[in-house]
Design an enzyme around this catalytic site. Structure first.
Site, PDB file in Angstrom:
ATOM      1  N   HIS A 249      69.966  18.770  -0.402  1.00 52.50           N
ATOM      2  CA  HIS A 249      71.204  18.395   0.288  1.00 52.50           C
ATOM      3  C   HIS A 249      70.987  17.059   0.969  1.00 52.50           C
ATOM      4  O   HIS A 249      69.887  16.786   1.462  1.00 52.50           O
ATOM      5  CB  HIS A 249      71.576  19.462   1.333  1.00 52.50           C
ATOM      6  CG  HIS A 249      72.984  19.346   1.790  1.00 52.50           C
ATOM      7  ND1 HIS A 249      73.377  18.469   2.764  1.00 52.50           N
ATOM      8  CD2 HIS A 249      74.099  19.976   1.355  1.00 52.50           C
ATOM      9  CE1 HIS A 249      74.683  18.576   2.926  1.00 52.50           C
ATOM     10  NE2 HIS A 249      75.155  19.475   2.083  1.00 52.50           N
ATOM     11  N   ASP A 297      75.317  26.551  -1.982  1.00 55.64           N
ATOM     12  CA  ASP A 297      75.741  26.998  -3.310  1.00 55.64           C
ATOM     13  C   ASP A 297      74.804  28.033  -3.913  1.00 55.64           C
ATOM     14  O   ASP A 297      75.241  28.900  -4.670  1.00 55.64           O
ATOM     15  CB  ASP A 297      75.837  25.794  -4.263  1.00 55.64           C
ATOM     16  CG  ASP A 297      77.111  25.004  -4.035  1.00 55.64           C
ATOM     17  OD1 ASP A 297      78.079  25.593  -3.537  1.00 55.64           O
ATOM     18  OD2 ASP A 297      77.126  23.803  -4.354  1.00 55.64           O
TER      19      ASP A 297
HETATM   20  N1  ACO Z   1      65.737  20.048  -7.831  1.00 53.38           N
HETATM   21  C1  ACO Z   1      64.616  19.315  -7.996  1.00 53.38           C
HETATM   22  N2  ACO Z   1      64.384  18.171  -7.326  1.00 53.38           N
HETATM   23  C2  ACO Z   1      65.315  17.766  -6.460  1.00 53.38           C
HETATM   24  C3  ACO Z   1      66.505  18.500  -6.223  1.00 53.38           C
HETATM   25  C4  ACO Z   1      66.689  19.670  -6.944  1.00 53.38           C
HETATM   26  N3  ACO Z   1      67.784  20.403  -6.790  1.00 53.38           N
HETATM   27  N4  ACO Z   1      67.244  17.862  -5.294  1.00 53.38           N
HETATM   28  C5  ACO Z   1      66.554  16.767  -4.966  1.00 53.38           C
HETATM   29  N5  ACO Z   1      65.407  16.707  -5.657  1.00 53.38           N
HETATM   30  C6  ACO Z   1      64.372  15.675  -5.578  1.00 53.38           C
HETATM   31  C7  ACO Z   1      64.817  14.428  -6.325  1.00 53.38           C
HETATM   32  O1  ACO Z   1      64.453  14.477  -7.670  1.00 53.38           O
HETATM   33  C8  ACO Z   1      64.135  13.355  -5.542  1.00 53.38           C
HETATM   34  O2  ACO Z   1      62.787  13.345  -5.926  1.00 53.38           O
HETATM   35  P1  ACO Z   1      61.981  11.974  -6.009  1.00 53.38           P
HETATM   36  O3  ACO Z   1      62.017  11.376  -4.630  1.00 53.38           O
HETATM   37  O4  ACO Z   1      60.629  12.407  -6.467  1.00 53.38           O
HETATM   38  O5  ACO Z   1      62.722  11.130  -7.009  1.00 53.38           O
HETATM   39  C9  ACO Z   1      64.171  13.844  -4.108  1.00 53.38           C
HETATM   40  O6  ACO Z   1      64.252  15.271  -4.202  1.00 53.38           O
HETATM   41  C10 ACO Z   1      65.384  13.344  -3.344  1.00 53.38           C
HETATM   42  O7  ACO Z   1      66.538  13.730  -4.071  1.00 53.38           O
HETATM   43  P2  ACO Z   1      67.891  12.958  -4.118  1.00 53.38           P
HETATM   44  O8  ACO Z   1      68.667  13.397  -5.305  1.00 53.38           O
HETATM   45  O9  ACO Z   1      67.625  11.484  -3.982  1.00 53.38           O
HETATM   46  O10 ACO Z   1      68.551  13.465  -2.782  1.00 53.38           O
HETATM   47  P3  ACO Z   1      70.038  13.265  -2.406  1.00 53.38           P
HETATM   48  O11 ACO Z   1      70.145  13.433  -0.950  1.00 53.38           O
HETATM   49  O12 ACO Z   1      70.534  12.002  -2.997  1.00 53.38           O
HETATM   50  O13 ACO Z   1      70.745  14.427  -3.238  1.00 53.38           O
HETATM   51  C11 ACO Z   1      71.733  16.386  -3.978  1.00 53.38           C
HETATM   52  C12 ACO Z   1      71.296  15.561  -2.753  1.00 53.38           C
HETATM   53  C13 ACO Z   1      72.633  15.540  -4.889  1.00 53.38           C
HETATM   54  C14 ACO Z   1      72.510  17.593  -3.486  1.00 53.38           C
HETATM   55  C15 ACO Z   1      70.484  16.819  -4.787  1.00 53.38           C
HETATM   56  O14 ACO Z   1      69.615  17.541  -3.949  1.00 53.38           O
HETATM   57  C16 ACO Z   1      70.842  17.621  -6.028  1.00 53.38           C
HETATM   58  O15 ACO Z   1      71.157  17.032  -7.070  1.00 53.38           O
HETATM   59  N6  ACO Z   1      70.809  18.980  -5.950  1.00 53.38           N
HETATM   60  C17 ACO Z   1      71.209  19.817  -7.085  1.00 53.38           C
HETATM   61  C18 ACO Z   1      72.727  19.969  -7.151  1.00 53.38           C
HETATM   62  C19 ACO Z   1      73.279  20.871  -6.067  1.00 53.38           C
HETATM   63  O16 ACO Z   1      72.778  21.953  -5.806  1.00 53.38           O
HETATM   64  N7  ACO Z   1      74.371  20.411  -5.460  1.00 53.38           N
HETATM   65  C20 ACO Z   1      75.064  21.160  -4.403  1.00 53.38           C
HETATM   66  C21 ACO Z   1      75.016  20.389  -3.106  1.00 53.38           C
HETATM   67  S1  ACO Z   1      75.520  21.408  -1.739  1.00 53.38           S
HETATM   68  C22 ACO Z   1      77.189  21.499  -1.804  1.00 53.38           C
HETATM   69  O17 ACO Z   1      77.887  20.778  -2.488  1.00 53.38           O
HETATM   70  C23 ACO Z   1      77.797  22.631  -0.967  1.00 53.38           C
END
Ligand code: ACO
Length: 354
Positions: A249, A297
């Site tokens: 998140h 979620d």
């Molecule tokens: N699974 C594996 N790795 C992850 C995940 C995940 N779900 N989420 C983040 N990471 C990792 C990224 O790959 C990144 O790794 P790195 O630094 O080695 O490249 C690091 O954690 C940071 O992740 P970002 O995507 O840059 O974090 P950001 O704050 O931009 O993203 C997001 C948040 C988009 C929600 C992300 O965590 C994600 O894609 N999660 C999966 C989708 C999801 O569950 N969305 C629902 C959000 S909650 C809602 O809408 C109620």
């Protein structure tokens, strides 16, 4: 004019003020100053929707008026029914987005129009599902917003399950400048009408990194027979550099309080079920390997499954809750409005000759 470079994705950038919601220093999500955890336990969906939209808790008369004003808009016109039967769209977010964008309105005052839309989301979702799947429309029941909603999406009358749906919908209702709300505020800042702003918000919510995530999570549980298999899958995803849906998140880096609240409710209604064991194994593994917490979620998907809600409705349920947050943000954006229009750093070629 001096230009300011901000991080990609506007991470940690404060772009404006809001008095609608925030996460406090200890990680509690607040709506209009009230802890959401307390609203889930001591309030209900309608009062919380009133709070988010109007900025304060309603008294009994105001709550009743609010419910009546939503009730006034229940039902779907023949014209809209016809559109739904032509669309026959099984992806309910596509259908909802299309129906909202096509919604006929004239000079309706925007506050009324937004409430009308919020009242109609459950109807649009239910009717789209039923007509796309060859089912007859349901005759709606009387009752609270969530009793009616539960009936419209399951065909069942069950006040206790509807109460649980209401608790989940409170948690989904609002989250300051999340992607769909921010997109709505950009549209509102151009002085576009609420229907256009809601269409933008729905289109943004649909994406798998935002609201679309909850509809992908259950696949996960159907695939694995136990926690060990699920943990193996997590390891494989990490090895491939793929994301695991339901984790991570932008705001909650250590713990999403909403996820933990749903998990606790889930334990109350389902005990130590197999699905919960798998969920906890996955949650622990994600923490061990990546220090990434489960988000709302993740547990919401299991909760909805336990409440007998079909996966088709997961993201639409999110939309039917979040729309009350969108109403509040549309109104707030227009107070002292300034067009939201950032700049970009050009990275393309220059000086090309024809
Ligand atoms: N699974 C594996 N790795 C992850 C995940 C995940 N779900 N989420 C983040 N990471 C990792 C990224 O790959 C990144 O790794 P790195 O630094 O080695 O490249 C690091 O954690 C940071 O992740 P970002 O995507 O840059 O974090 P950001 O704050 O931009 O993203 C997001 C948040 C988009 C929600 C992300 O965590 C994600 O894609 N999660 C999966 C989708 C999801 O569950 N969305 C629902 C959000 S909650 C809602 O809408 C109620």
């Amino acid at each position: 004019m001096d230009e300011i470079k901000v991080p990609k994705g506007l991470t940690n950038v404060i772009v404006d003020q809001t008095a609608i919601a925030t996460t406090d220093a200890t990680g509690n999500l607040l709506y209009r100053g009230y802890k959401v955890a307390a609203l889930v336990d001591h309030s209900d969906f309608e009062s919380t929707a009133y709070l988010v939209v109007n900025g304060r808790m309603p008294d009994n008369a105001e709550r009743k008026d609010f419910i009546d004003s939503l009730r006034k808009y229940y039902g779907v016109s023949e014209q809209v029914q016809e559109v739904i039967s032509i669309l026959k769209e099984k992806d309910l977010m596509r259908s909802l987005r299309s129906l909202v964008s096509l919604y006929p309105y004239q000079n309706t005052e925007s506050d009324k129009l937004m409430l009308e839309m919020a009242a109609k989301f459950p109807e649009f979702i239910s009717l789209s599902y039923r007509l796309a799947n060859g089912l007859k429309p349901l005759s709606p029941i009387d009752g609270t917003f969530t009793e009616r909603f539960y009936h419209l999406i399951t065909g069942k009358i069950d006040p206790e399950k509807a109460r649980h749906v209401g608790m989940l919908m409170i948690l989904y209702m609002e989250h300051e400048f999340n992607a769909s709300t921010f997109a709505l505020r950009v549209t509102a800042s151009t002085l576009a009408d609420p229907i256009s702003a809601f269409t933008t918000a729905l289109a943004t919510l649909k994406g798998p990194l935002h609201g679309g995530a909850n509809s992908e999570i259950l696949d996960f549980f159907n695939k694995f027979k136990d926690g060990d298999e699920a943990v193996k899958y997590v390891d494989e995803q990490i090895a491939k550099g793929e994301k695991v849906m339901g984790f991570g998140h932008r705001i909650y880096k250590r713990l999403d309080p909403r996820a933990q609240q749903v998990k606790a409710k889930l334990k109350e209604i389902a005990g130590d079920s197999k699905v919960l064991q798998i969920a906890e194994a996955v949650e622990n593994r994600m923490w061990e390997r990546k220090s990434i917490p489960a988000n709302l979620d993740f547990y919401a998907a299991i909760y909805m499954d336990t409440l007998g809600i079909s996966q088709d409705f997961y993201t639409p349920l999110f939309a039917a809750s979040r729309v009350f947050g969108w109403i509040a943000h549309y109104k707030e954006q227009l107070v002292g409005n300034k067009l939201i229009r950032p700049s970009s750093e050009y990275s393309g070629p220059t000086g090309l000759k024809l």
